[in-house]
Design a protein around this motif. Structure first.
Motif, short mmCIF file in Angstrom:
data_model
loop_
_atom_site.label_atom_id
_atom_site.label_comp_id
_atom_site.label_asym_id
_atom_site.label_seq_id
_atom_site.Cartn_x
_atom_site.Cartn_y
_atom_site.Cartn_z
N LEU A 234 0.72 -1.11 0.07
CA LEU A 234 -0.17 -0.10 0.04
C LEU A 234 0.77 1.32 -0.25
CD1 LEU A 234 -2.90 -1.01 2.70
CD2 LEU A 234 -2.69 -1.23 0.32
N ARG A 235 2.12 1.12 0.15
CA ARG A 235 3.25 2.31 0.34
C ARG A 235 2.84 3.14 -0.69
NH1 ARG A 235 8.32 -0.37 3.28
NH2 ARG A 235 7.30 -0.95 5.19
N ASP A 236 2.85 2.72 -2.05
CA ASP A 236 3.05 3.41 -3.19
C ASP A 236 1.78 3.74 -3.79
OD1 ASP A 236 5.73 3.49 -3.01
OD2 ASP A 236 6.04 1.67 -3.93
N LEU A 237 0.68 3.24 -3.27
CA LEU A 237 -0.65 3.82 -3.70
C LEU A 237 -0.77 5.07 -3.69
CD1 LEU A 237 -2.92 0.83 -2.89
CD2 LEU A 237 -1.94 1.12 -4.87
N MET A 238 -1.78 5.62 -4.69
CA MET A 238 -1.91 6.99 -4.69
C MET A 238 -3.65 7.04 -4.79
SD MET A 238 0.62 8.75 -4.58
CE MET A 238 0.16 10.35 -5.07
N PRO A 239 -4.00 8.28 -3.94
CA PRO A 239 -5.59 8.20 -4.21
C PRO A 239 -6.18 8.53 -5.67
CG PRO A 239 -4.79 10.48 -3.18
CD PRO A 239 -3.59 9.24 -3.45
N CYS A 240 -7.35 8.09 -5.97
CA CYS A 240 -7.90 8.47 -7.28
C CYS A 240 -8.16 10.00 -7.54
CB CYS A 240 -9.21 7.77 -7.38
SG CYS A 240 -8.82 5.90 -7.53
N GLU A 241 -8.14 10.28 -8.61
CA GLU A 241 -8.39 11.72 -9.21
C GLU A 241 -9.96 11.73 -9.21
OE1 GLU A 241 -6.76 14.61 -9.58
OE2 GLU A 241 -4.89 13.78 -8.97
N HIS A 242 -10.44 12.87 -8.71
CA HIS A 242 -12.05 12.94 -8.94
C HIS A 242 -12.16 14.42 -9.36
CE1 HIS A 242 -13.11 9.11 -7.17
NE2 HIS A 242 -12.21 9.31 -6.07
N GLY A 243 -13.39 14.60 -9.76
CA GLY A 243 -13.63 16.06 -10.15
C GLY A 243 -14.36 16.75 -9.32
N GLY A 244 -15.21 17.68 -9.29
CA GLY A 244 -15.91 18.43 -8.10
C GLY A 244 -15.15 19.16 -7.13
N ARG A 245 -13.69 19.81 -7.51
CA ARG A 245 -13.04 20.26 -6.45
C ARG A 245 -13.32 21.84 -6.54
NH1 ARG A 245 -7.18 17.87 -7.46
NH2 ARG A 245 -6.56 19.22 -5.64
N ILE A 246 -14.53 22.02 -6.45
CA ILE A 246 -15.18 23.34 -6.63
C ILE A 246 -14.69 24.33 -5.30
CG2 ILE A 246 -17.60 22.99 -5.61
CD1 ILE A 246 -18.35 25.05 -8.06
N ILE A 247 -14.89 23.73 -4.26
CA ILE A 247 -14.57 24.36 -3.05
C ILE A 247 -12.94 24.99 -2.94
CG2 ILE A 247 -14.21 24.25 -0.57
CD1 ILE A 247 -16.40 22.61 -0.34
N GLU A 248 -12.21 24.01 -3.32
CA GLU A 248 -10.95 24.49 -3.52
C GLU A 248 -10.68 25.52 -4.74
OE1 GLU A 248 -7.32 22.45 -5.85
OE2 GLU A 248 -7.87 21.10 -4.39
N ALA A 249 -11.20 25.67 -5.75
CA ALA A 249 -11.20 26.45 -6.95
C ALA A 249 -11.85 27.97 -6.53
CB ALA A 249 -11.94 25.96 -8.06
N SER A 250 -12.79 27.77 -5.58
CA SER A 250 -13.61 29.05 -5.06
C SER A 250 -12.61 29.88 -4.27
CB SER A 250 -14.83 28.90 -4.37
OG SER A 250 -15.70 27.91 -5.36
N GLU A 251 -11.78 29.24 -3.81
CA GLU A 251 -10.99 30.23 -2.78
C GLU A 251 -10.09 31.26 -3.82
OE1 GLU A 251 -8.25 27.42 -1.12
OE2 GLU A 251 -9.63 26.73 0.12
N THR A 252 -9.92 31.13 -5.00
CA THR A 252 -9.25 32.11 -5.87
C THR A 252 -10.32 32.48 -7.21
OG1 THR A 252 -8.38 30.35 -7.31
CG2 THR A 252 -6.95 31.16 -5.53
N MET A 253 -11.35 31.96 -7.19
CA MET A 253 -12.29 31.94 -8.22
C MET A 253 -13.70 32.08 -7.76
SD MET A 253 -10.83 30.28 -11.60
CE MET A 253 -10.56 28.49 -10.78
N PRO A 254 -14.14 33.29 -7.10
CA PRO A 254 -15.74 32.92 -6.46
C PRO A 254 -16.67 32.73 -7.27
CG PRO A 254 -14.78 35.38 -6.85
CD PRO A 254 -13.65 34.38 -7.28
#
Length: 367
Positions: free
Chosen positions: A9-29
């Motif tokens: 499990l050491r090298d496993l990475m989390p899956c990419e997902h869409g819907g990262r709107i909260i993160e984007a809203s920090e710079t683009m309201p």
């Protein structure tokens, strides 16, 4: 004693997902999210349902979720004893893999498809067998060949498939289910997008042997923040899974809201589906008129767009769209897509029109 995670499990990475709107809203309201595919038409009872559900925030939910299971059973015409509640479909995907797979088991996973299937296999110590899913006939042939040649424990199907948006016919899924049963392989059919595409192809009420069908209210009712999903399987397996799932995995608010939304919901879903199909056809047509873009055929509330004809990779295209206040999904994180594809959700006519304007601007600036 030094505690570490398992070596595999050491090298496993989390899956990419869409819907990262909260993160984007920090710079683009005023960002518009086309990277996550939800029903763009809210249920008329959603606000009143949430208001009513808040009354239950101060008590534990009923761990058996009788009301929830009965509401699902009535909606799909299946026994409530066949329902397994979940905190979103990802929880059920991982739970199913954890409960049914052992280290070294082989699991058929299509590609490209939802990345959580492969991750769930690896978290359980199983070995994913990747089968290309671009062409339906070739996919079915290769899948059945793998079932015949390998000792397969589980098969994942996403119907309609994410990110391609193509729906497998009910007869095709049933044929695959029969082959899985003959090969002693368990079939997981993920139908989280089927209510917004073609529910006639659903096998949720087909009473398939050795199968689990997944549904989620996240997409169909546009409630991603209220994590509510369910699996449909035979009552014996459902009872076993319900006995070992996490206690209170569906919170009180989610249960009350979903029970309210499922009641007499078919007219709402029918109307949503018709409007989405109209907008999908219109948006795809308009995109074809833009030099360098090639939208792929889709049956769902999203579709892939080949951007190889522009001077931008999928990552560059998504980045430029983000700079202009629009989120689209870079499909490079999906297996077998390379860097030529983005995925776009179908939203309302006004929002789709705004998206087209920005896409034209982005491409014109790079020519």
């Amino acid at each position: 004693m030094r505690i570490t995670v398992r070596d595999d499990l050491r090298d496993l990475m989390p899956c990419e997902h869409g819907g990262r709107i909260i993160e984007a809203s920090e710079t683009m309201p005023n960002v518009l999210d086309f990277s996550a595919s939800f029903n763009p038409y809210l249920h008329p009872r959603i606000k009143s349902a949430v208001k009513e559900a808040l009354k239950g925030a101060y008590t534990y939910p009923d761990h058996t979720y009788r009301n929830f299971r009965e509401a699902v059973g009535e909606y799909l015409a299946v026994p409530s004893e066949a329902i397994v509640p979940g905190n979103g479909s990802v929880e059920l995907i991982r739970f199913c893999a954890w409960a049914l797979l052992q280290k070294g088991d082989k699991v058929i996973v299509p590609a490209p498809t939802f990345g959580e299937y492969e991750l769930a296999c690896r978290l359980s110590g199983a070995e994913p067998l990747i089968v290309p899913a671009w062409d339906e006939q070739a996919f079915k042939r290769d899948l059945l060949g793998a079932l015949a040649e390998e000792d397969v424990r589980m098969v994942f199907l996403c119907n309609p498939n994410n990110p391609t948006g193509k729906v497998l016919a009910k007869e095709t899924v049933t044929d695959i289910a029969l082959s899985c049963h003959a090969a002693n392989a368990f079939l997981v059919v993920d139908e989280v997008f089927i209510e917004l595409s073609d529910p006639r192809q659903s096998v949720a009420a087909a009473n398939l042997e050795d199968a689990l069908v997944l549904r989620s209210l996240t997409k169909s009712f546009a409630i991603p923040g209220i994590r509510a999903s369910y699996g449909i399987t035979n009552p014996k397996l459902a009872n076993a899974l319900n006995s070992i799932r996490v206690p209170w995995n569906l919170n009180s608010i989610a249960e009350v809201v979903t029970v309210a939304l499922l009641k007499d919901c078919k007219p709402y879903l029918n109307a949503s589906r018709e409007k989405i199909a109209t907008q999908r056809r219109w948006l795809a047509h308009e995109l074809r008129e833009i030099s360098g873009l090639r939208p792929l055929e889709s049956d769902a509330n999203f579709f892939m767009v080949n951007v190889a004809g522009t001077s931008l990779s999928s990552t560059d295209f998504a980045r430029e769209m983000r700079r202009n206040g629009f989120l689209v999904r870079d499909c490079q994180s999906f297996r077998l897509t390379g860097d030529d594809y983005i995925r776009i959700a179908v939203r309302t006519k006004a929002e789709n029109a705004r998206l087209l304007e920005v896409i034209k601007q982005v491409i014109s600036q790079k020519i």
